[in-house]
Design a protein around this motif. Structure first.
Motif, PDB file in Angstrom:
ATOM      1  N   PRO A 102       0.804  -1.229   0.000  1.00 24.63           N
ATOM      2  CA  PRO A 102       0.000   0.000   0.000  1.00 24.63           C
ATOM      3  C   PRO A 102       0.837   1.280   0.000  1.00 24.63           C
ATOM      4  CG  PRO A 102      -0.887  -1.586   1.558  1.00 24.63           C
ATOM      5  CD  PRO A 102       0.437  -2.134   1.111  1.00 24.63           C
ATOM      6  N   ARG A 103       1.913   1.287   0.800  1.00 25.31           N
ATOM      7  CA  ARG A 103       2.751   2.494   0.885  1.00 25.31           C
ATOM      8  C   ARG A 103       3.390   2.800  -0.463  1.00 25.31           C
ATOM      9  NH1 ARG A 103       8.199   3.585   2.356  1.00 25.31           N
ATOM     10  NH2 ARG A 103       8.446   5.657   3.305  1.00 25.31           N
ATOM     11  N   ALA A 104       3.890   1.773  -1.150  1.00 23.17           N
ATOM     12  CA  ALA A 104       4.495   1.979  -2.467  1.00 23.17           C
ATOM     13  C   ALA A 104       3.454   2.469  -3.462  1.00 23.17           C
ATOM     14  CB  ALA A 104       5.129   0.678  -2.965  1.00 23.17           C
ATOM     15  N   GLY A 105       2.238   1.915  -3.390  1.00 21.35           N
ATOM     16  CA  GLY A 105       1.177   2.357  -4.289  1.00 21.35           C
ATOM     17  C   GLY A 105       0.829   3.817  -4.069  1.00 21.35           C
ATOM     18  N   LEU A 106       0.770   4.216  -2.791  1.00 24.77           N
ATOM     19  CA  LEU A 106       0.444   5.607  -2.477  1.00 24.77           C
ATOM     20  C   LEU A 106       1.572   6.547  -2.878  1.00 24.77           C
ATOM     21  CD1 LEU A 106      -1.849   7.219  -1.220  1.00 24.77           C
ATOM     22  CD2 LEU A 106      -0.698   7.007   0.995  1.00 24.77           C
ATOM     23  N   LEU A 107       2.821   6.133  -2.635  1.00 22.22           N
ATOM     24  CA  LEU A 107       3.953   6.987  -2.998  1.00 22.22           C
ATOM     25  C   LEU A 107       4.148   7.054  -4.507  1.00 22.22           C
ATOM     26  CD1 LEU A 107       6.503   6.127  -0.179  1.00 22.22           C
ATOM     27  CD2 LEU A 107       5.330   8.294  -0.584  1.00 22.22           C
ATOM     28  N   ALA A 108       3.808   5.984  -5.221  1.00 16.98           N
ATOM     29  CA  ALA A 108       3.843   6.040  -6.683  1.00 16.98           C
ATOM     30  C   ALA A 108       2.841   7.085  -7.176  1.00 16.98           C
ATOM     31  CB  ALA A 108       3.510   4.674  -7.280  1.00 16.98           C
ATOM     32  N   THR A 109       1.671   7.128  -6.526  1.00 15.96           N
ATOM     33  CA  THR A 109       0.670   8.144  -6.852  1.00 15.96           C
ATOM     34  C   THR A 109       1.215   9.536  -6.570  1.00 15.96           C
ATOM     35  OG1 THR A 109      -1.117   6.609  -6.284  1.00 15.96           O
ATOM     36  CG2 THR A 109      -1.680   8.937  -6.420  1.00 15.96           C
ATOM     37  N   ALA A 110       1.928   9.686  -5.445  1.00 20.04           N
ATOM     38  CA  ALA A 110       2.512  10.976  -5.086  1.00 20.04           C
ATOM     39  C   ALA A 110       3.527  11.415  -6.138  1.00 20.04           C
ATOM     40  CB  ALA A 110       3.179  10.893  -3.715  1.00 20.04           C
ATOM     41  N   GLY A 111       4.311  10.452  -6.656  1.00 18.67           N
ATOM     42  CA  GLY A 111       5.276  10.775  -7.702  1.00 18.67           C
ATOM     43  C   GLY A 111       4.593  11.251  -8.966  1.00 18.67           C
ATOM     44  N   VAL A 112       3.523  10.550  -9.345  1.00 19.79           N
ATOM     45  CA  VAL A 112       2.761  10.940 -10.532  1.00 19.79           C
ATOM     46  C   VAL A 112       2.153  12.331 -10.331  1.00 19.79           C
ATOM     47  CG1 VAL A 112       0.702  10.418 -11.904  1.00 19.79           C
ATOM     48  CG2 VAL A 112       2.264   8.580 -11.252  1.00 19.79           C
ATOM     49  N   ALA A 113       1.605  12.566  -9.130  1.00 19.59           N
ATOM     50  CA  ALA A 113       0.984  13.862  -8.843  1.00 19.59           C
ATOM     51  C   ALA A 113       2.016  14.992  -8.869  1.00 19.59           C
ATOM     52  CB  ALA A 113       0.286  13.815  -7.484  1.00 19.59           C
ATOM     53  N   THR A 114       3.211  14.722  -8.365  1.00 17.87           N
ATOM     54  CA  THR A 114       4.275  15.732  -8.399  1.00 17.87           C
ATOM     55  C   THR A 114       4.620  16.110  -9.830  1.00 17.87           C
ATOM     56  OG1 THR A 114       5.223  14.876  -6.337  1.00 17.87           O
ATOM     57  CG2 THR A 114       6.641  16.279  -7.704  1.00 17.87           C
ATOM     58  N   SER A 115       4.725  15.107 -10.691  1.00 13.63           N
ATOM     59  CA  SER A 115       5.038  15.386 -12.098  1.00 13.63           C
ATOM     60  C   SER A 115       3.912  16.178 -12.749  1.00 13.63           C
ATOM     61  CB  SER A 115       5.282  14.079 -12.857  1.00 13.63           C
ATOM     62  OG  SER A 115       4.088  13.351 -13.011  1.00 13.63           O
ATOM     63  N   GLU A 116       2.667  15.913 -12.332  1.00 11.85           N
ATOM     64  CA  GLU A 116       1.546  16.655 -12.889  1.00 11.85           C
ATOM     65  C   GLU A 116       1.615  18.118 -12.483  1.00 11.85           C
ATOM     66  OE1 GLU A 116      -1.937  14.582 -11.674  1.00 11.85           O
ATOM     67  OE2 GLU A 116      -1.830  13.134 -13.321  1.00 11.85           O
ATOM     68  N   ALA A 117       2.084  18.384 -11.260  1.00 10.33           N
ATOM     69  CA  ALA A 117       2.256  19.766 -10.825  1.00 10.33           C
ATOM     70  C   ALA A 117       3.266  20.484 -11.713  1.00 10.33           C
ATOM     71  CB  ALA A 117       2.703  19.807  -9.361  1.00 10.33           C
TER      72      ALA A 117
END
Length: 210
Positions: free
Chosen positions: A38-53
């Motif tokens: 779960p933590r890796a899945g959430l942090l992968a989402t955070a990485g994607v969201a950062t790139s979107e910013a």
């Protein structure tokens, strides 16, 4: 608010529809969650969201002009992004035997740091995300209201929040299922090969698409 309320509602509905439709980001987060928990899945989402910013800032700054003036720049960034995805996939397949003695931890297959950086770099080097952002966001901006940067910031914030809600949920749920599967060594090896294959497939798709 310095933004057209009708356009804001239309943007939110359109973005939700786009988010719940399975795409490369969701598949990527799903793979990270299954492999790293779960933590890796959430942090992968955070990485994607950062790139979107970053993409939103690029759109607001008008970097689209670079791809229009120098077409080769689009090709170079596209190939780099594809190569990185393929590299990730090949590494997963090659290292599928690692960590077989300790697979009870939630992050046994992929660390949170690697999941975040992978999500960041994979999406950041995808010029289609840049061009999508450039083509999508301005449709919901009303220059007549002024403060264009503020309008971009509001739309971008909504986009990132929805990214966390949708893909973050997918990543966490996939991680919980993956935690059970990783405790079975033979199944885990198949997961690593399948996830690596997904990443390689996405990379090839990105490389050959125009």
């Amino acid at each position: 608010m310095p933004i057209d309320q009708h356009l804001l509602m239309l943007f939110t509905v359109t973005t939700i529809i786009a988010m719940i439709t399975p795409g490369p980001d969701m598949v990527f987060v799903l793979g990270c969650g299954i492999r790293g928990g779960p933590r890796a899945g959430l942090l992968a989402t955070a990485g994607v969201a950062t790139s979107e910013a970053v993409h939103i800032a690029v759109a607001a700054a008008g970097l689209a002009a670079l791809f229009e003036a120098v077409p080769i720049a689009f090709t170079v960034v596209r190939i780099l992004g594809a190569a990185y995805l393929i590299y990730l996939g090949v590494q997963m397949i090659r290292n599928r035997e690692e960590g077989q003695l300790d697979m009870t931890g939630a992050g046994g297959g992929m660390s949170g740091r690697r999941a975040y950086l992978s999500g960041l770099m994979t999406n950041l080097l995808n010029p289609k995300m840049v061009t999508f952002t450039i083509a999508f966001l301005p449709q919901f901006v009303n220059p007549a209201l002024g403060q264009v940067w503020v309008q971009f910031a509001i739309l971008g914030t909504i986009l990132i929040v929805l990214e966390f809600i949708v893909d973050g949920t997918v990543g966490v749920l996939a991680g919980r299922i993956g935690g059970w599967l990783r405790r079975r060594q033979a199944v885990r090896r198949r997961i690593d090969v399948a996830t690596g294959g997904i990443f390689v497939g996405l990379g090839v798709k990105l490389a050959v698409e125009r």
